[in-house]
Design a protein around this motif. Sequence first.
Motif, PDB file in Angstrom:
ATOM      1  N   MET A   1       0.843  -1.189   0.000  1.00 46.66           N
ATOM      2  CA  MET A   1       0.000   0.000   0.000  1.00 46.66           C
ATOM      3  C   MET A   1       0.881   1.243   0.000  1.00 46.66           C
ATOM      4  N   ALA A   2       0.531   2.238  -0.820  1.00 52.59           N
ATOM      5  CA  ALA A   2       1.309   3.470  -0.901  1.00 52.59           C
ATOM      6  C   ALA A   2       1.200   4.249   0.406  1.00 52.59           C
ATOM      7  N   ILE A   3       2.250   4.990   0.717  1.00 48.82           N
ATOM      8  CA  ILE A   3       2.279   5.817   1.921  1.00 48.82           C
ATOM      9  C   ILE A   3       1.801   7.221   1.566  1.00 48.82           C
ATOM     10  N   ASN A   4       0.824   7.718   2.302  1.00 52.25           N
ATOM     11  CA  ASN A   4       0.355   9.083   2.118  1.00 52.25           C
ATOM     12  C   ASN A   4       1.190  10.003   3.004  1.00 52.25           C
ATOM     13  N   LEU A   5       2.035  10.792   2.365  1.00 51.73           N
ATOM     14  CA  LEU A   5       2.974  11.629   3.109  1.00 51.73           C
ATOM     15  C   LEU A   5       2.325  12.903   3.627  1.00 51.73           C
TER      16      LEU A   5
ATOM     17  N   GLN B   1       7.595  14.947   5.629  1.00 51.47           N
ATOM     18  CA  GLN B   1       7.818  13.535   5.892  1.00 51.47           C
ATOM     19  C   GLN B   1       8.691  12.913   4.808  1.00 51.47           C
ATOM     20  N   THR B   2       9.520  11.956   5.205  1.00 50.64           N
ATOM     21  CA  THR B   2      10.456  11.294   4.300  1.00 50.64           C
ATOM     22  C   THR B   2      10.237   9.794   4.324  1.00 50.64           C
ATOM     23  N   ILE B   3      10.368   9.163   3.154  1.00 49.24           N
ATOM     24  CA  ILE B   3      10.328   7.702   3.096  1.00 49.24           C
ATOM     25  C   ILE B   3      11.489   7.213   2.244  1.00 49.24           C
ATOM     26  N   ASP B   4      11.832   5.947   2.425  1.00 46.18           N
ATOM     27  CA  ASP B   4      12.841   5.288   1.614  1.00 46.18           C
ATOM     28  C   ASP B   4      12.150   4.753   0.367  1.00 46.18           C
ATOM     29  N   LEU B   5      12.598   5.204  -0.807  1.00 50.67           N
ATOM     30  CA  LEU B   5      11.937   4.788  -2.046  1.00 50.67           C
ATOM     31  C   LEU B   5      12.142   3.315  -2.352  1.00 50.67           C
ATOM     32  N   ARG B   6      13.108   2.665  -1.729  1.00 51.94           N
ATOM     33  CA  ARG B   6      13.344   1.253  -2.013  1.00 51.94           C
ATOM     34  C   ARG B   6      12.478   0.329  -1.160  1.00 51.94           C
ATOM     35  N   LYS B   7      11.795   0.888  -0.160  1.00 48.18           N
ATOM     36  CA  LYS B   7      11.087   0.032   0.782  1.00 48.18           C
ATOM     37  C   LYS B   7       9.645   0.490   0.974  1.00 48.18           C
TER      38      LYS B   7
ATOM     39  N   ASP C   1       6.084   0.408   3.633  1.00 44.93           N
ATOM     40  CA  ASP C   1       5.903   0.835   5.022  1.00 44.93           C
ATOM     41  C   ASP C   1       6.276  -0.240   6.032  1.00 44.93           C
ATOM     42  N   ARG C   2       6.564  -1.460   5.557  1.00 46.24           N
ATOM     43  CA  ARG C   2       7.016  -2.537   6.447  1.00 46.24           C
ATOM     44  C   ARG C   2       8.527  -2.749   6.339  1.00 46.24           C
ATOM     45  N   GLY C   3       9.206  -1.868   5.595  1.00 43.97           N
ATOM     46  CA  GLY C   3      10.649  -1.974   5.469  1.00 43.97           C
ATOM     47  C   GLY C   3      11.107  -2.988   4.443  1.00 43.97           C
TER      48      GLY C   3
END
Length: 224
Positions: free
Chosen positions: A1-5, A9-15, A17-19
Motif C-alpha cells: 500500500m502506498a504511503i500518504n505523506l 515527511q520522508t520515506i525510503d523509495l526502495r522500501k 511501510d514494512r521496510g
Amino acid sequence: MAINLQKGQTIDLRKNDRGESVYDLSKVTIGLGWDVRKQGGFFGKIFNKEAEYDLDAVAFLLDGSGKVANLGRTVQTNDGRQMGLYQGDVVFFNSMQHPSGNVWLTGDNRTGAGDGDDEQIIVKLDQLDQSYQKIVFLVTIYQGRTNNQHFGMIENAFIRAVDATGKEITKYSLSGDSSMNGMCAMVFAEAYRHNGDWKFRAVGEPHNTDNFIDILRQQYSYSN
C-alpha cells in the motif's frame, strides 16, 4: 500500500511501510495532478470553462553542494527568440529531456483536465550518475501573477511516485492548505541519495513568483 505523506515527511523509495525492498527504481514516475476550483453561482457555471490554469512541472538535478552545476546553453528558436537553460540540469517545458537520457518530462498539460496525473517527470534513479545527489521537483503556474491565479484556487493538487512496475510508492496531497493562497510556485518534493539508497521527501514550500528561474537563482544556483 502506498504511503500518504505529510509535509516534511520522508520515506525510503526502495522500501514499503514494512521496510521491505519491493520497489523497482529502474524507472520512477513522478506524477503531478490538479483540478481548478469551480466557481460558484450562475456566472461561475458560465465562465468557469474559460479559466485555464497552466501548471508546469520542473526538475532541478543537484550536485553534492545542493546546486545546479550545468545551467545548459542558450539557443535561438525558430521565431528568433533566445531560450536559455537548454540541455542542462534543469528539466522543464523548453528542455524536456536531460542530456543523460535518464530524466524527462512527458508533456505539457495546459489545463489540468482529466483524471490522474496531469504531468509526469520520469527518472531512471538507478542509472543517474553519482554526481547527482538530489532532484528537486517544482510546480509553477504559468503567468500566474499576470492572470491573478494562485495555488489557493487549485484543488486536489498532489505529487506521487510510481515505480517501474506501476506500483504507487507514495503520494502527497496539498488540498485545503490555506498557506497556498497567493502563491504561484511551489517546491513540491525532492528525491535524494542517503547511504546508498534514494529517499523521497514531501516539501510543500510555496513561493510568490510564477517563474521557476527566480527559485533557481535564489536557492540552487552557484551564482546566487
